[in-house]
Scaffold this active site. Structure first.
Site, PDB file in Angstrom:
ATOM      1  CG  ASP A  51      -0.242   0.244   2.519  1.00 31.55           C
ATOM      2  OD1 ASP A  51       0.676  -0.545   2.840  1.00 31.55           O
ATOM      3  OD2 ASP A  51      -0.584   1.201   3.227  1.00 31.55           O
TER       4      ASP A  51
ATOM      5  CD  GLU B 111       3.939   1.484   7.051  1.00 32.37           C
ATOM      6  OE1 GLU B 111       4.560   1.991   8.001  1.00 32.37           O
ATOM      7  OE2 GLU B 111       3.725   2.092   5.981  1.00 32.37           O
TER       8      GLU B 111
END
Length: 462
Positions: A100, A164
């Site tokens: 991500d 994250e």
């Protein structure tokens, strides 16, 4: 790349193999960067994250990983797991990255499209190129190089996280519920970076973080500023007042009850270098007190990361009834993120003026991290980095950012050694427009990781 011939004879062939694999690495990173995998469904479609996760899973399958799985984590994201068996009796190493990414911010400010990997001036530009899709490619390069020269000498668990950057804790919660899944003898977190291009650096500490949203309400609805301004309490003005209370005159973070005077012992960060790396405008001063290293790695730091208010274009002459902001507080090692959250919440409530109604919502939280740099794994990494960066010695530095998973893994596996390396050196400009990765750093760190795995396996036999 020229290796030191006095180091292990595996260095030259590993370096040559990684060099030959770089065109493939660029092609793969191009594919992975193309997914706008921002783990925020309010901004980007969930399908982009799902596509990136499936790409990562397919890459692990292709490398011979078994038990490859898309893990549905409690925050709604997916993490990708796979296991590559090693020789009988070999130690297990967990390799971490995340797919991500941060939002691209102002797309128009990018010199090339943020989700199209573009080579320019010797660097590869694209969101996630360094943070941290490039980190996953680094892991793949290291494993491929070892396969070409006798095989991977350790068992490898790979975990690639999907949220994250949001700090919502999905993988941490999943790991706590499945503590056997990520158990390993050593953990390599591929999500930090060298202190400077060409200077091999492991990160020995991370600040934790807490993220809060504050809303201030003063009126049932907006009012005409000509008719009511001067007596009607302006929610936006109240919010500005409370946010201003978080900084001293010199810009230092001031949260009631939160210590902010610790000092950093270790690699220092010169002000001139910092100004250049941060691209501070001429004549604008730095904020805070103490050394730059103190401010970045040893002390708390507050940032207003977002504020809801009318834009200038289209604004009306109104007294605002409500205003909202998102506040990030970085928490240094030695302080508890939960305590910092409570202190910051109390501060925001206490400093809201005029009896305005205030509500504070916690959005995310992660504890700070401190590594043991005296462990055998660090010695093995030091040898590997010395070989991959001839003439340089491994440095240890702090990092102002947060990787909440580190503390979760440290609590679950207290005997495991943990190392933090990666591609996010200052020129990478992660989280900003025109993020990029230096392909030379990707190449050298892939060599270093391969040599580390070899050296670490050998050290465990002795």
């Amino acid at each position: 790349m020229t290796a030191d011939p006095t180091i292990d004879p595996l260095v030259e062939p590993i370096a040559a193999t990684v060099a030959s694999l770089m065109p493939r690495a660029k092609a793969e990173l191009t594919e992975l960067v193309a997914f706008p995998s921002v783990a925020d469904p309010a901004q980007f479609p969930r399908s982009a994250c799902e596509g990136a996760a499936e790409w990562v899973a397919a890459a692990l399958h292709a490398e011979g990983f078994t038990d490859v799985a898309l893990l549905d984590t409690p925050d709604g994201s997916q993490s990708v797991y796979g296991y590559l068996p090693g020789p009988e009796g070999a130690p297990t190493v967990l390799l971490y990255a995340h797919y991500d990414v941060q939002p691209p911010l102002d797309v128009a400010a990018w010199d090339s499209p943020p989700f199209e990997l573009t080579e320019r001036d010797g660097r590869w530009y694209g969101r996630g190129a360094a943070d941290c899709k490039g980190g996953f490619i680094m892991h793949l390069l290291a494993l491929r190089a070892l396969k070409a020269h006798g095989g991977v000498p350790v068992g490898v668990k790979m975990i690639v996280e999907g949220s994250e950057e949001q700090g919502t804790g999905g993988l941490e919660q999943y790991a706590q519920a499945h503590p056997e899944l990520l158990a390993a003898d050593t953990i390599v977190i591929g999500d930090t970076g060298n202190f400077r291009v060409g200077l091999p650096t492991v990160t020995s500490s991370l600040r934790g973080m807490t993220m809060l949203r504050i809303q201030v309400d003063t009126l049932e609805g907006n009012l005409h500023s000509g008719m009511f301004g001067g007596a009607a309490p302006d929610a936006l003005a109240a919010l500005i007042r409370v946010l201003d209370s978080l900084r001293a005159e010199d810009g230092s973070t001031t949260v009631d009850g939160l210590a902010a005077d610790a000092e950093w012992e270790g690699l220092q960060y010169g002000e001139k270098d910092f100004r250049q790396d941060a691209k501070v405008l001429d004549g604008v001063g730095l904020i805070g007190s103490g050394t730059v290293a103190d401010r970045l790695w040893a002390r708390p730091a507050v940032t207003v990361v977002g504020i809801d208010c009318p834009p200038v274009v289209g604004a009306t002459p109104s007294v605002q009834a409500s205003a909202r902001a998102q506040v990030s507080l970085r928490v240094p090692p030695g302080q508890d993120a939960g305590t910092a959250t409570r202190l910051l919440t109390a501060h925001l409530e206490a400093h809201t003026p005029w009896g305005a109604r205030v509500s504070v919502e916690q959005v995310g939280q992660g504890q700070p991290f401190q590594a043991d740099v005296t462990s055998p794994a660090y010695r093995a990494m030091g040898e590997a980095l010395r070989a991959a960066y001839p003439g340089q010695e491994m440095q240890t530095a702090g990092m102002g950012g947060s990787i909440p998973l580190c503390n979760t893994l440290g609590e679950l596996y207290p005997e495991a050694e943990m190392l933090l390396i990666g591609l996010s050196e200052p020129e990478a400009r992660i989280h900003a427009v025109n993020e990029s990765v230096a392909p030379g750093e990707l190449e050298r760190l892939s060599v270093a990781e391969a040599l580390f795995l070899f050296n670490y396996a050998r050290s465990q036999k002795n």
